[in-house]
Enzyme design. Structure first.
Site, PDB file in Angstrom:
ATOM      1  CB  THR A  71      -0.935   0.027   1.230  1.00  0.00           C
ATOM      2  OG1 THR A  71      -0.155  -0.226   2.404  1.00  0.00           O
ATOM      3  CG2 THR A  71      -2.029  -1.014   1.122  1.00  0.00           C
ATOM      4  CE1 TYR A  72       5.258   1.233   3.292  1.00  0.00           C
ATOM      5  CE2 TYR A  72       7.231   0.954   1.982  1.00  0.00           C
ATOM      6  CZ  TYR A  72       6.585   0.891   3.201  1.00  0.00           C
ATOM      7  OH  TYR A  72       7.275   0.484   4.311  1.00  0.00           O
ATOM      8  CB  THR A  73       3.049   6.089  -2.914  1.00  0.00           C
ATOM      9  OG1 THR A  73       3.750   4.987  -3.475  1.00  0.00           O
ATOM     10  CG2 THR A  73       4.020   6.936  -2.116  1.00  0.00           C
TER      11      THR A  73
ATOM     12  N   GLY B 149       0.037   2.138  -3.896  1.00  0.00           N
ATOM     13  CA  GLY B 149       0.397   1.161  -4.941  1.00  0.00           C
ATOM     14  C   GLY B 149       1.425   1.684  -5.928  1.00  0.00           C
TER      15      GLY B 149
ATOM     16  CE  LYS C 101       8.041  -3.267   4.897  1.00  0.00           C
ATOM     17  NZ  LYS C 101       8.247  -2.250   3.866  1.00  0.00           N
TER      18      LYS C 101
END
Ligand code: NAP
Length: 362
Positions: free
Chosen positions: A61-63, A65, A87
């Site tokens: 889920t960073y930024t 996707g 993760k």
């Protein structure tokens, strides 16, 4: 000893070789109000890989996707030589409770989504991102092991979890013949040292590599903040709200997270003093402190610009004297708490095997 990005280290009790500094990619994409646009992110990736770096860190889920998608695009021509770590567990769709969490449904769906976003057939290292206090550990470990057997992930690891649960999981994995956890990712830097109480000793005992994240405490240890930054700059809207800072930095987020405090700026002051003595930058000194700590395998470095990354890689050849280390440790010291403080006292006579033999003869 002088280190370079290709002075590879083993990842925990595995045979996998990783660089002593991992590249963090939470700055790939600007969806969180800070970070680097695509072309700038590409430069960060190229710089790290050209220097021999092989260990890259992201999350589903960073930024929103973008981090995985950009990394997948950049890594296409280097896939086999890179160790890509991602993760699962954070919520992928707001309002859908099963789109996050540690359980099997979330695990399998998240891995499929990461494989698509990263445009790859396999993930080298999959971390459980955040402990959910709900899912039975057997469900997590068995699910991870199934994915390893399917070839979708190669190694399993964990982040942000209590030491006693990680220790218990490792024991269960060992006894059941499931894939062991090879790494523990935790926040660890001169401002956040509580991992020294139980997490780091546990990881060393149980064969997990310690992978510190936020080694600059979100930039606070770079020495760029002053006392004036302790007050929200944007008045009524509240700089501590986590809204993007006007200068594009993480200042407001650091305020919101409580990382910008008088105590932490005092730690940064000591870092600046040591840096001035060495003719290095405060960021290099702070990174070198984490990098050289016993048990640490590879801090995950964050950078928003190529200049920051270039400077931070300079930490690889920074050496701190015993006196400098002692001053940094003193400025950032924490109480270890119970039972460590109590056990440090002279309550039992510690004997070595040699002592014991002498006493027995008496
Ligand atoms: N497992 C987890 O829960 C977790 C949590 C957090 C992070 N991580 C991982 O760890 C990586 C690094 O974390 P982080 O970004 O918090 O690391 P960090 O090194 O503590 O902070 C990086 C930030 O500090 C500033 N900075 C970096 N180098 C600088 C320099 N030389 N001079 C001045 N400012 C500098 C930049 O922000 P500005 O320029 O915008 O101020 C940069 O974005 C992430 O990308 C992610 O992969 C994992």
């Amino acid at each position: 000893m002088s280190l370079t990005l290709d002075s590879y280290r083993l990842l925990g009790r595995s045979g996998l070789r990783v660089s002593p500094l991992a590249l963090g990619t939470a700055t790939f994409g600007t969806e969180w109000g800070w970070g680097a646009e695509r072309d700038e992110a590409r430069k960060l990736f190229d710089l790290y890989v050209e220097r021999g770096g092989n260990f890259i860190d992201t999350a589903n889920t960073y930024t929103e996707g973008s981090s995985e998608r950009l990394l997948g695009e950049f890594a296409r021509d280097h896939r086999e030589s890179l160790v890509l770590a991602t993760k699962y567990t954070t919520l992928r769709r707001p309002g859908d409770p099963n789109s996050g969490g540690s359980h099997r449904k979330s695990l399998f769906a998240s891995v499929e989504a990461s494989l698509r976003q990263l445009d790859t057939d396999y993930i080298d290292v999959l971390y459980l991102h955040v402990w959910d206090f709900t899912t039975p550990v057997e469900e997590i470990l068995r699910g991870m092991d199934d994915l390893v057997r399917q070839g979708k992930i190669l190694y399993v690891a964990i982040s942000n979890a209590p030491a006693w649960q990680v220790s218990r999981m490792q024991t269960i994995a060992d006894l059941r013949g499931w894939s062991p956890l090879v790494a523990l990712q935790i926040e660890y830097n001169l401002i956040e040292r509580t991992g020294e109480r139980d997490l780091i000793p546990m990881a060393r005992e149980m064969g997990l590599a310690v992978i510190p994240y936020s080694p600059l405490a979100g930039g606070v240890l770079s020495g760029k903040y002053g006392r004036a930054d302790l007050t929200p700059a944007d008045g009524a809207s509240g700089g501590a709200s986590g809204a993007p800072s006007e200068d594009g930095t993480r200042r407001n987020f650091n305020l919101a997270l409580g990382t910008l405090t008088e105590r932490n700026l005092a730690v940064a002051d000591t870092v600046k003093e040591v840096a001035a003595e060495l003719g290095r930058t405060p960021a290099q000194v702070a990174l070198a402190w984490t990098l050289r700590k016993p048990g640490v395998t590879a801090p995950v470095i964050g950078a928003r610009t190529p200049a920051q990354l270039e400077g931070n890689l300079g930490a690889l050849d920074v050496y701190l004297t015993a006196d400098q280390l002692a001053r940094l440790d003193e400025a950032s010291s924490i109480g270890l708490g119970f039972p460590h403080d109590m056990l440090a006292g002279d309550h039992i006579r510690r004997v070595t095997k040699g002592d014991l033999r002498i006493e027995t003869r008496r």
